[in-house]
Design a protein around this motif. Sequence first.
Motif, mmCIF file in Angstrom:
data_model
loop_
_atom_site.group_PDB
_atom_site.id
_atom_site.type_symbol
_atom_site.label_atom_id
_atom_site.label_comp_id
_atom_site.label_asym_id
_atom_site.label_seq_id
_atom_site.Cartn_x
_atom_site.Cartn_y
_atom_site.Cartn_z
ATOM 1 N N VAL A 205 0.850 -1.192 0.000
ATOM 2 C CA VAL A 205 0.000 0.000 0.000
ATOM 3 C C VAL A 205 0.886 1.242 0.000
ATOM 4 O O VAL A 205 2.096 1.162 0.226
ATOM 5 C CB VAL A 205 -0.952 0.047 1.227
ATOM 6 C CG1 VAL A 205 -1.935 -1.104 1.205
ATOM 7 C CG2 VAL A 205 -0.162 0.042 2.532
ATOM 8 N N GLY A 206 0.274 2.401 -0.217
ATOM 9 C CA GLY A 206 0.978 3.668 -0.117
ATOM 10 C C GLY A 206 2.036 3.860 -1.196
ATOM 11 O O GLY A 206 1.994 3.245 -2.266
ATOM 12 N N VAL A 207 3.004 4.713 -0.891
ATOM 13 C CA VAL A 207 4.096 4.986 -1.824
ATOM 14 C C VAL A 207 4.844 3.709 -2.169
ATOM 15 O O VAL A 207 5.280 3.516 -3.304
ATOM 16 C CB VAL A 207 5.051 6.045 -1.229
ATOM 17 C CG1 VAL A 207 6.293 6.209 -2.105
ATOM 18 C CG2 VAL A 207 4.335 7.392 -1.090
ATOM 19 N N GLU A 208 5.001 2.824 -1.207
ATOM 20 C CA GLU A 208 5.696 1.558 -1.463
ATOM 21 C C GLU A 208 5.052 0.788 -2.616
ATOM 22 O O GLU A 208 5.752 0.170 -3.425
ATOM 23 C CB GLU A 208 5.696 0.687 -0.190
ATOM 24 C CG GLU A 208 6.563 1.191 0.946
ATOM 25 C CD GLU A 208 8.018 0.783 0.799
ATOM 26 O OE1 GLU A 208 8.483 0.626 -0.352
ATOM 27 O OE2 GLU A 208 8.690 0.636 1.830
ATOM 28 N N ALA A 209 3.724 0.830 -2.695
ATOM 29 C CA ALA A 209 3.026 0.105 -3.764
ATOM 30 C C ALA A 209 2.974 0.924 -5.046
ATOM 31 O O ALA A 209 3.245 0.401 -6.140
ATOM 32 C CB ALA A 209 1.609 -0.250 -3.309
ATOM 33 N N LYS A 210 2.643 2.201 -4.934
ATOM 34 C CA LYS A 210 2.455 3.026 -6.127
ATOM 35 C C LYS A 210 3.770 3.291 -6.855
ATOM 36 O O LYS A 210 3.774 3.501 -8.071
ATOM 37 C CB LYS A 210 1.793 4.348 -5.748
ATOM 38 C CG LYS A 210 0.387 4.192 -5.199
ATOM 39 C CD LYS A 210 -0.533 3.557 -6.225
ATOM 40 C CE LYS A 210 -1.950 3.413 -5.708
ATOM 41 N NZ LYS A 210 -2.848 2.781 -6.706
ATOM 42 N N MET A 211 4.880 3.295 -6.148
ATOM 43 C CA MET A 211 6.188 3.532 -6.760
ATOM 44 C C MET A 211 7.011 2.246 -6.801
ATOM 45 O O MET A 211 8.236 2.288 -6.825
ATOM 46 C CB MET A 211 6.932 4.618 -5.989
ATOM 47 C CG MET A 211 6.213 5.955 -5.927
ATOM 48 S SD MET A 211 5.974 6.700 -7.557
ATOM 49 C CE MET A 211 7.661 7.099 -7.994
ATOM 50 N N GLU A 212 6.333 1.106 -6.845
ATOM 51 C CA GLU A 212 7.001 -0.189 -6.794
ATOM 52 C C GLU A 212 8.048 -0.355 -7.885
ATOM 53 O O GLU A 212 9.169 -0.822 -7.632
ATOM 54 C CB GLU A 212 5.957 -1.307 -6.886
ATOM 55 C CG GLU A 212 6.515 -2.717 -7.075
ATOM 56 C CD GLU A 212 7.339 -3.187 -5.899
ATOM 57 O OE1 GLU A 212 8.244 -4.015 -6.119
ATOM 58 O OE2 GLU A 212 7.107 -2.718 -4.773
ATOM 59 N N ASP A 213 7.713 0.005 -9.107
ATOM 60 C CA ASP A 213 8.649 -0.213 -10.217
ATOM 61 C C ASP A 213 9.952 0.544 -10.006
ATOM 62 O O ASP A 213 11.033 0.044 -10.341
ATOM 63 C CB ASP A 213 8.004 0.219 -11.537
ATOM 64 C CG ASP A 213 6.887 -0.716 -11.967
ATOM 65 O OD1 ASP A 213 6.834 -1.849 -11.438
ATOM 66 O OD2 ASP A 213 6.067 -0.326 -12.812
ATOM 67 N N ALA A 214 9.873 1.761 -9.476
ATOM 68 C CA ALA A 214 11.087 2.544 -9.241
ATOM 69 C C ALA A 214 11.856 2.030 -8.034
ATOM 70 O O ALA A 214 13.093 1.979 -8.042
ATOM 71 C CB ALA A 214 10.732 4.021 -9.043
#
Length: 647
Positions: A205-214
């Motif tokens: 969840v959160g930034v960890e999930a939304k920015m997973e690819d980076a």
Amino acid sequence: MRRSPKDTAESFRKISRRGLLLAGTQLAFGGVLAMRMRHLQVDQADEFRLLAEENRVNIRLIPPARGRIFDRNGKPLAENEPSYRITMVREDAGDVDAVIARLSTLVELDEDDLNRALTEMKRSAPFLPVTVADRVTWDEISRVAVNAPALPGVTPEVGLSRVYPRKEDFAHVVGYVGPVSDRDLARYDEPEPLLRIPRFQIGKVGVEAKMEDALRGRAGAKQVEVNAVGRVMRELSRREGEAGADLQLTLDADLQAYVQARLGEESASAVVLDLENGDIKAIASAPTYDPNLFVRGISVADYSLLRDNDHRPLASKTVQDAYPPGSTFKMVTALAALDAGLIAPDDTVYCPGHLEVSGRKFHCWKRAGHGHMTLEQALRESCDVYFYDLALKVGIDKIHEISDRLGLGVAHDVPMSAVSAGINPSRDWKMRERGSEWLIGDTVNTSIGQGYVLTSPLQLAVMTARIATGKVVTPRLIKSIDGVETPHGVGAPLGFNENHMRQIRRGMYAVSNNRRGTAYRSRIIADDFRMAGKTGTSQVRNITEAERRRGVTRNEDLPWNRRDHALFVNFAPFDKPRYAVSVVVEHGGGGSTAAAPIARDVTLQALYGGDPPLDAYPVADRPRIEALQDRLRREREERDANGQSRA
């Protein structure tokens, strides 16, 4: 009977021909075989050498180091720490139960983890390592290493594990990671091989999930030599992976910690926007939780406590939840009427306490009414009837347009989970979603932020920022990726008449600084930091005529979940706006009593960059504020100490 010489010669000729034919056939077969052998041994030598090498040499992935996350000042919010674990190879251990019994005298083994490991051993090949104990201490690793001869098949290992040093303060923003699940894999058409590494972790969840690819990075690889049954004999070569990108958020860790502490155990949320660049300086939901609990798998008991809490600590209320904005929406209605040229600032509307529309009474919050009201007075005292009257003049189409321009009904592009678009109602929306025509009563309800309209705290902060600046302020949460700055969030002018915007701002100023203003008790005394704001109280229940006749039940006499939501939005300083703030307290009762004091304190904390001087507050508030500052300071210091000791 003797054969004649002629017959003998004929037989010899036949035998010679057959011999030659057989010899020729054998010679041809030998030639073909020789050619085939040459083809295999010379022409295809490289291919078969490669096949043989592939049987002997395996390529195995090396998980990359996950990118770290920092606040705007470089303080770590998510980082990687060495994680010690103990693995066991079943075929090397021999008597697994006996080895585990000896191991348990050296290391405390969790029963659930141990049962999971034993199940995994039965399913896996006997020569594959299985984790028996995870996140053990260095002392435990040392004891296992010293007693290695008595623990066949047991190996202490070191890896990297995610840790969140600020714990609860950033749980709803940064989020957390966890092992890859079947559900995670189902989201990909062709899952990356890296995701199939046992116990590999990805953002949930959160930034960890939304920015997973980076954040994930790229896997490395190692070549290992294996024997005929696939057991690793030795490592031949290694290429380390490429670490994930480091992210820097726009958040200020100290301000975020203060906001989180100030919200306390209320079911509440707050957003602070920097008006110079659209940066989100703080975005907090309360109550919160420790994301470290989820990294290795939260226990059923801990998860049940979070799931069953009626204040919903797992919800990211700032972006996920949408509330009726109540009277904080009145600036939208007023700006719609001004922009349409339907009213002048000095025009008055008479408020007797209600307005009858199509045979139905729409009540003002003040039962006796406010009398004659101008725009500034109506905003200052939050007169409902004034805005009912505006709604009848301007109509829902214009209100919908202005609401959209101010950022309501929009799912703003921030990398957080379940960002809500809320509802900016219109004729088309109601027909599409409810299958019925828009009614005049719907417009009246919308004018004071009730009815169908729903907004998130982030949207309310954006609306306030756009009113304060007259520009398209867009929220920004990611400041930089691997040191490369992202575009800021302040754009072109909104295109409103500046005189109209000044009228709205003056009304908001009166809310906080005029003695008759609804938020006067929560004003800022410091002349350089005076704020302009608007209170809001949104109903969550229907009030019947019978209840109105006998007297509306006070919020404090109702069950908690039946009380009104409390809202407040503001910007400061008034003369040169720097920050916009929104606060929502679920079932808090009234915006002036529950939300405005929090917003005022948060605004001062942002303006001063720390605890403000007491003379910034009204005299009557100073003893309470001093005690509050002392308590919050101790709580912050305790949290910082716990975070540092963990790190």
